[in-house]
Design an enzyme around this catalytic site. Sequence first.
Site: not given
Length: 258
Positions: A42, A108, A142
């Site tokens: 990430e 994300k 994540c």
Amino acid sequence: MNDLKVSLVQTALHWEDAKANRAHFDSLLASVEDVDIIFLPEMFSTGFSMKPEELAEPMGGPTVSWMMAQAAAKSAVIAGSVIILEEGNYFNRLIWAEPNGIVKSYDKRHRFTYAGEDEHYTAGADRPTWELKGWKVRPQVCYDLRFPVWSRNDNDYDLIFYVANWPERRNYPWKTLLRARAIENMACVVGLNRVGEDGNGVAHSGDSVILNALGEPIAEATPHQEEVITAVLSKEELQSTRERFRFLNDRDQFDIKV
């Protein structure tokens, strides 16, 4: 059936220095050959920074261009997240660069409010699935790992992957939830995390892993060490597992609203 060979680059990152990180990955990728997907962490070009105003790049910027060049050179997909500026918004964007020059992306969804990510970045709303060599692949970043509904397999993917900057002090949830996502979704899981200390003094232990659909490790990285791990995912084994354990057939039906 087509197997899928994947490599995970577990490494420390240069804090907020995209040029240094690209050079670092040039070195790390030099020995990676004959794979289908290369996963990077990430925000691999900057570390998990809350300064997108200073660090963001456009989609045509140097980091995405570098990913495209690496994908062509390695004849492999390069996947990792980058800070992107688009139409006045900042995104923690997962870039999927294919060797043929096609670039796909996933923004994300779940911003890490504990670190103020929601104050700087715009959330994504799409749950794309991409195909490679007969595999259906679902991208995640994540913090998405903590939300099983977003990772839900409605029998529409074979591999789900998470690229991360997940702190060492919470590595037990990282390791546990990766296995849970594999087991509950009857899918292969890739979890790639960075190592080293970031610019905020947060330590990362890596604990990167490749899991089969039963949550069993196919390959595991050494904690705290920079290394590249590679494994072959068997589509035949995945289908055999799903045919033996038909758990997905008993899943609840519902729609996800975004």
